[in-house]
Write an enzyme that holds these catalytic residues in place. Structure first.
Site, mmCIF file in Angstrom:
data_model
loop_
_atom_site.group_PDB
_atom_site.id
_atom_site.type_symbol
_atom_site.label_atom_id
_atom_site.label_comp_id
_atom_site.label_asym_id
_atom_site.label_seq_id
_atom_site.Cartn_x
_atom_site.Cartn_y
_atom_site.Cartn_z
ATOM 1 C CG HIS A 145 38.651 -1.750 -33.828
ATOM 2 N ND1 HIS A 145 37.860 -0.367 -35.625
ATOM 3 C CD2 HIS A 145 39.795 -0.773 -35.012
ATOM 4 C CE1 HIS A 145 38.566 0.668 -35.348
ATOM 5 N NE2 HIS A 145 40.172 0.408 -34.821
ATOM 6 C CD GLU A 146 43.326 -1.223 -32.320
ATOM 7 O OE1 GLU A 146 43.978 -1.253 -33.374
ATOM 8 O OE2 GLU A 146 41.859 0.048 -31.955
ATOM 9 C CG HIS A 149 43.861 -0.913 -37.285
ATOM 10 N ND1 HIS A 149 43.241 -0.538 -38.583
ATOM 11 C CD2 HIS A 149 42.783 -0.507 -36.320
ATOM 12 C CE1 HIS A 149 42.814 0.786 -38.501
ATOM 13 N NE2 HIS A 149 42.349 0.275 -36.990
#
Length: 233
Positions: A145-146, A149
């Site tokens: 997920h990170e 980003h």
């Protein structure tokens, strides 16, 4: 190219007797498993090669609990990267420590690099690296997920139900509007007046590791575009 930086805290248990315990340790085995999961999640779009792992130990608790966008975060990152010499936009610096307030991690966006290169990278709670002790997030998908980003993706709930042609939300056309973060792996349509249902299995929502398993084609295209525009240097 990936550099893992593990920040550990030498916490005093009994200073008089010189008794301490080490918090934040992440083993090489867990890191290797995390790297395999990361590469599996990103498939043919990106390949992540582990260049090095460094373990750092501090006796200063405030460094181990540094918060997002804090002066302490910058202090830790600047100190580590100065020693490692790996500050290019294309280099993924991964940091683990123990942020407070139930924060699992955060990342910098690609277009931020030009103004704040010393903050670039991903910070992740040590216990959500693959094989950690967090019951909901121990498989390692928080890092997926990170890194999303870091490659230019926003949350699928960016913009809420106001996502439309004028408000692009996450700027990805094939992710339906989502009212707010999802934490449960159940079918839901949080914006019933707009097309599509919530992508609860998407890596860029907040559902737990047992649920998430995919990016959309549009998200994959955006990551490649963002990489070429800001990181492929």
């Amino acid at each position: 190219m990936v550099f893992f930086h593990i920040l550990q805290y030498k916490q005093p248990v009994n200073r008089t007797q010189g008794v301490f315990r080490l918090l934040g340790y992440v083993s090489q085995n867990r890191i290797d498993r995390q790297m395999r999961l990361l590469n599996a999640a990103y498939g043919q779009q990106f390949s992540f090669s582990l260049r090095s792992v460094q373990w750092y130990t501090t006796s200063r608790g405030y460094l181990f609990t540094a918060g997002q966008s804090s002066a302490t975060e910058r202090q830790v990152k600047t100190s580590i990267c100065a020693r490692a010499g790996n500050g290019a936009a294309s280099v993924l610096n991964l940091y683990t420590w123990q942020p407070g307030q139930d924060v699992l991690g955060w990342a910098t966006m690609p277009d931020w690099f030009v103004d704040t290169p010393d903050r670039d990278g991903v910070v992740i709670l040590h216990s959500v690296i693959t094989g950690g002790g967090d019951p909901a997030y121990a498989q390692g998908d928080t890092l997926v997920h990170e890194v999303g980003h870091w490659l230019g993706l926003y949350h699928v709930f960016q913009g809420g139900c106001s996502k439309n042609a004028a408000n692009g939300g996450d700027f990805v056309a094939d992710t339906p509007a989502v009212a707010s973060p999802n934490f449960k792996c159940v079918r839901v349509d949080s914006c019933p007046n707009l097309p599509g249902t919530d992508l609860v299995k998407n890596y860029m929502d907040y559902t737990d590791d047992r649920c998430v398993n995919s990016f959309t084609p549009g998200q994959k295209r955006r990551m490649v575009q963002q990489w070429r525009a800001y990181r492929a240097r």
